[in-house]
Each structure stands twice: as C-alpha cells, then as structure tokens.
Scaffold this motif. Structure first.
Motif, PDB file in Angstrom:
ATOM      1  N   ILE A   1      39.175  -8.969  16.487  1.00  0.00           N
ATOM      2  CA  ILE A   1      39.251 -10.403  16.229  1.00  0.00           C
ATOM      3  C   ILE A   1      39.043 -11.176  17.523  1.00  0.00           C
ATOM      4  CG2 ILE A   1      41.767 -10.476  16.542  1.00  0.00           C
ATOM      5  CD1 ILE A   1      41.835 -12.506  14.229  1.00  0.00           C
ATOM      6  N   GLN A   2      38.347 -12.307  17.441  1.00  0.00           N
ATOM      7  CA  GLN A   2      38.000 -13.081  18.625  1.00  0.00           C
ATOM      8  C   GLN A   2      39.124 -14.062  18.986  1.00  0.00           C
ATOM      9  OE1 GLN A   2      34.971 -12.366  20.289  1.00  0.00           O
ATOM     10  NE2 GLN A   2      35.187 -10.696  18.810  1.00  0.00           N
TER      11      GLN A   2
ATOM     12  N   ASP B   1      45.790  -2.790  15.111  1.00  0.00           N
ATOM     13  CA  ASP B   1      44.642  -1.949  14.791  1.00  0.00           C
ATOM     14  C   ASP B   1      43.357  -2.777  14.840  1.00  0.00           C
ATOM     15  OD1 ASP B   1      42.680  -0.920  12.480  1.00  0.00           O
ATOM     16  OD2 ASP B   1      43.791   0.797  13.303  1.00  0.00           O
ATOM     17  N   LYS B   2      42.358  -2.319  15.585  1.00  0.00           N
ATOM     18  CA  LYS B   2      41.127  -3.083  15.785  1.00  0.00           C
ATOM     19  C   LYS B   2      40.380  -3.321  14.481  1.00  0.00           C
ATOM     20  CE  LYS B   2      40.174  -1.946  20.617  1.00  0.00           C
ATOM     21  NZ  LYS B   2      39.178  -1.386  21.565  1.00  0.00           N
ATOM     22  N   HIS B   3      40.349  -2.305  13.620  1.00  0.00           N
ATOM     23  CA  HIS B   3      39.625  -2.462  12.362  1.00  0.00           C
ATOM     24  C   HIS B   3      40.303  -3.492  11.468  1.00  0.00           C
ATOM     25  CE1 HIS B   3      37.262  -1.509   8.824  1.00  0.00           C
ATOM     26  NE2 HIS B   3      38.389  -1.305   8.137  1.00  0.00           N
ATOM     27  N   LEU B   4      41.623  -3.397  11.365  1.00  0.00           N
ATOM     28  CA  LEU B   4      42.336  -4.347  10.527  1.00  0.00           C
ATOM     29  C   LEU B   4      42.224  -5.770  11.065  1.00  0.00           C
ATOM     30  CD1 LEU B   4      45.587  -2.327   9.712  1.00  0.00           C
ATOM     31  CD2 LEU B   4      43.581  -2.674   8.249  1.00  0.00           C
ATOM     32  N   SER B   5      42.343  -5.909  12.367  1.00  0.00           N
ATOM     33  CA  SER B   5      42.229  -7.247  12.949  1.00  0.00           C
ATOM     34  C   SER B   5      40.811  -7.794  12.795  1.00  0.00           C
ATOM     35  CB  SER B   5      42.627  -7.224  14.426  1.00  0.00           C
ATOM     36  OG  SER B   5      41.733  -6.423  15.181  1.00  0.00           O
TER      37      SER B   5
END
Length: 382
Positions: A3-4, A165-169
């Motif tokens: 997420i940015q 978690d990068k994927h979830l975010s």
C-alpha cells in the motif's frame, strides 16, 4: 506492491460506517399450493410466491427509517468495503443522525409489538373472498418473539488500517485507489436521475433541483482529499452555483449553464472529460519543457528573422515581421507553446539567420527602426 503512503493518508481521514445490522421483518410467508384452492389471491395479500401475514402499511414506518439511515451516510460518504467511507470531519454529524433514527426505530417497535396480535387478527378478518385464505394467514402468523428479533437497528463505525502482510495491504490499497472513481460513479447516478426528469427540455430549473446539485457538491467537497481531481471538480461546480440565484426559478442563459453542468456530470466518462479540460485550463495537465529563447539582433539597420531549423512546426509558425515595426502576434506564439505533439526532438539551440535586408521606403531614426523583440517561447518540446 504494498500500500502506498498517500493511500494510508486517505485511510487516516476516513471511517468505515456499516449499516448491515439494520434488520426489518418482512411479514411474508411462503405461499403454498393448498392455500390457493384454484384461485389466485389478490396482489395485496400475495405476490411473488409469498403471502403477507399483516397489513404492509404497519411496517412502512420501519422501512422509511432504514431509507433515512442509508441516505444519511450516502449524502456524505462513498461505498467502501461493504459499508461507507465517511470523512472524519463528518462522522460525528452522521453518528448523531443515526442515533436519532435509532431512537425513532425503537419507539415504533415499542408500539408495534403490543399491537401485533391484534393487527394480525385485523388482517385475517379483512374480508378476503375465500375462507381458506383467512385460515392460511392465521396459521402462518409469525410468533411475536421472532418479530421482536427481526426488528433491529444497529450500526458500527470504525477505522481501517493496513495489515503488516504486503499482499493483504496491497489489496486494501487497491480498494482505496478506487474510492475516487466510486465517488464519480455515484455523482453520475445523481446527475443522470436529474436529467431523466426532463430537465434538458423544461426551459427552467427550480431551487429543488439546484439543492440536489448543492448536496452533490457538498459530498464532493467533503471528500476532496481522495484526489486532486475531486477538488478540481468540486471547485468548478461551486463556481457555477455561485453565479446562480438562491431563490426563484432559473431560466435563460443561467438555465443553459445548469443543464450543461448536469449533463457533464451524468456519466463517469463525461466527468473524466470535464476533469481533463479543467486540468488543462488550470495548467496542471501540461508538460513543462526547458525554455527556448529566441533573440533578435539589436542592430537597427539589419532586422533579422529567427529560424528554428530543427523543428518544422515552429519554422512554419514563427515568421519574421514584414516590416521592422510589425510585432509578432501573441496568438502565433501561444499556438507554438500549446502544440507539444508536433515536436519530437531534444531541445535545440536557436540561432538567428540573416534575412534579406528590406528596402525601406523612408529613412527613419535609429530608435524608430529598431524592431520589437519577439516574445520568448517557453514550455514547448523539440
């Protein structure tokens, strides 16, 4: 992709409002074949394969309150994650409204339940044509405890934050990025409904219609932090509304301005076209290139024409004046500045090339024969 930062900033400014805990009792039971006895019941008793066990008018006040709750959040929030994203600046106003509706809901319920059995009996004895229908209603009546459980008014408001978690975010970031487009879609729906009332051919517009546009813009204004495009669109609508009277019927040229505005907001595509034009008009959609200076010699005896050999478009557009006193027109230079598509090379230095010396008819003093310098061309690409 995680997420940015700008998406996290948006999340910091909104709360998620959930209305899924508002439950209504439908007062319907499945219609069985033996209830028909060879004849279809009237529409006010049965429809779509179900039968009403109480007068539907008794439930309409509950339905109205639920619609008002949805309207309260839709007027300032945008659909998000199954609920509504509401600005933190508006959340207290929304909660106060929902609390007032909740009080009304349970006041109605406290009057409904004690009268439930009597109202079911009144519905049974409505005077239906067949005795079987009356018996079907009586045998299908819902127990009061189930009705009590079925009539509930609940809501929740909470913050939304990305997971570690990068994927979830990343998936959450995608939902946040879509908020502006969802806002434009909801704006288009409102504008389209206004056009469907015959606004474009009516010849005038009332304050009721303008109030709808004002509410539409208030929603955009409250969510300007979603993107700069939302702010630009809101500023444009506000400027249009500011030029209109706040009372009475609007017609004539002002009516045309309102129709033009609402038409430009009636689809997502037309909204995006409008935003693009607004960005260009404000200069925020243009690419700024290194400035290219075009200078003329200061010697009065030999006025010269600037020639940009590397770019054919500029060479055709920038022409030397026919006489030393004729300035280059500003529209020509403006056309050069705003036609970046015709130039493709890297910036090229401009070198003046001597032109044939004009034959003056009358000799003039040096200060009168000096040509005016060309405006400097800046901001276009080679």
């Amino acid at each position: 992709m995680t997420i940015q930062t700008n998406e996290i900033k948006i999340l910091d400014q909104i709360l998620l409002v959930d209305l899924s805990a508002i439950h209504l009792w439908t007062a319907r039971k499945k219609l069985k074949a033996e209830m028909l006895e060879g004849k279809i019941p009237p529409a006010d008793l049965a429809s779509l394969g179900s039968m009403r066990v109480i007068d539907p008018e008794r439930l309409k006040p509950f339905e109205k309150i639920k619609r008002q709750a949805i309207k309260a959040v839709e007027e300032c929030g945008v659909k998000f994650l199954g609920g509504y994203a509401v600005s933190q600046d508006k959340i207290q106003e929304v909660v106060d409204h929902l609390e007032a509706l909740k009080t009304q809901f349970y006041d109605l319920k406290s009057n409904f339940l004690p009268n439930y059995d009597r109202w079911v009996s009144d519905w049974v004895n409505q005077g239906w044509e067949k005795v079987e229908w009356r018996e079907a209603i009586r045998s299908s009546a819902t127990p009061k405890a189930e009705v009590d459980a079925g009539l509930q008014f609940g809501y929740a408001a909470c913050r939304v934050a990305p997971d570690g978690d990068k994927h979830l975010s990343s998936t959450l970031g995608g939902q946040v990025r879509g908020l502006a487009d969802q806002l434009f879609a909801e704006t288009a729906d409102t504008a389209e409904r206004l056009l469907e009332t015959g606004l474009a051919t009516r010849g005038h517009v009332t304050q009721n219609t303008l109030n709808t546009v004002r509410k539409m813009n208030a929603k955009l204004k409250g969510l300007m932090f979603l993107s700069s495009d939302v702010k630009g669109l809101s500023d444009h609508i506000e400027a249009t509304l500011a030029a209109l009277p706040t009372s009475g019927v609007v017609n004539g040229v002002q009516y045309g301005a309102v129709v033009t505005l609402i038409s430009s907001l009636s689809t997502e595509e037309s909204i995006k076209r409008l935003i693009k034009h607004l960005n260009i008009a404000n200069g925020s959609d243009e690419v700024v290139a290194p400035a290219v200076e075009v200078q003329l010699p200061t010697e009065p005896a030999a006025p010269q024409e600037p020639v940009v050999e590397a770019v054919e478009a500029v060479e055709q557009a920038v022409e030397a004046p026919a006489s030393p006193d004729a300035p280059v027109s500003e529209p020509v230079m403006a056309e050069i500045v705003h036609t970046p598509a015709e130039v493709t090379e890297s910036p090229v230095a401009v070198s003046p090339e001597p032109a044939p010396e004009p034959e003056p008819e009358v000799a003039k003093p040096a200060e009168e024969t000096e040509p005016e310098p060309l405006p400097q061309a800046a901001g276009f690409w080679f």
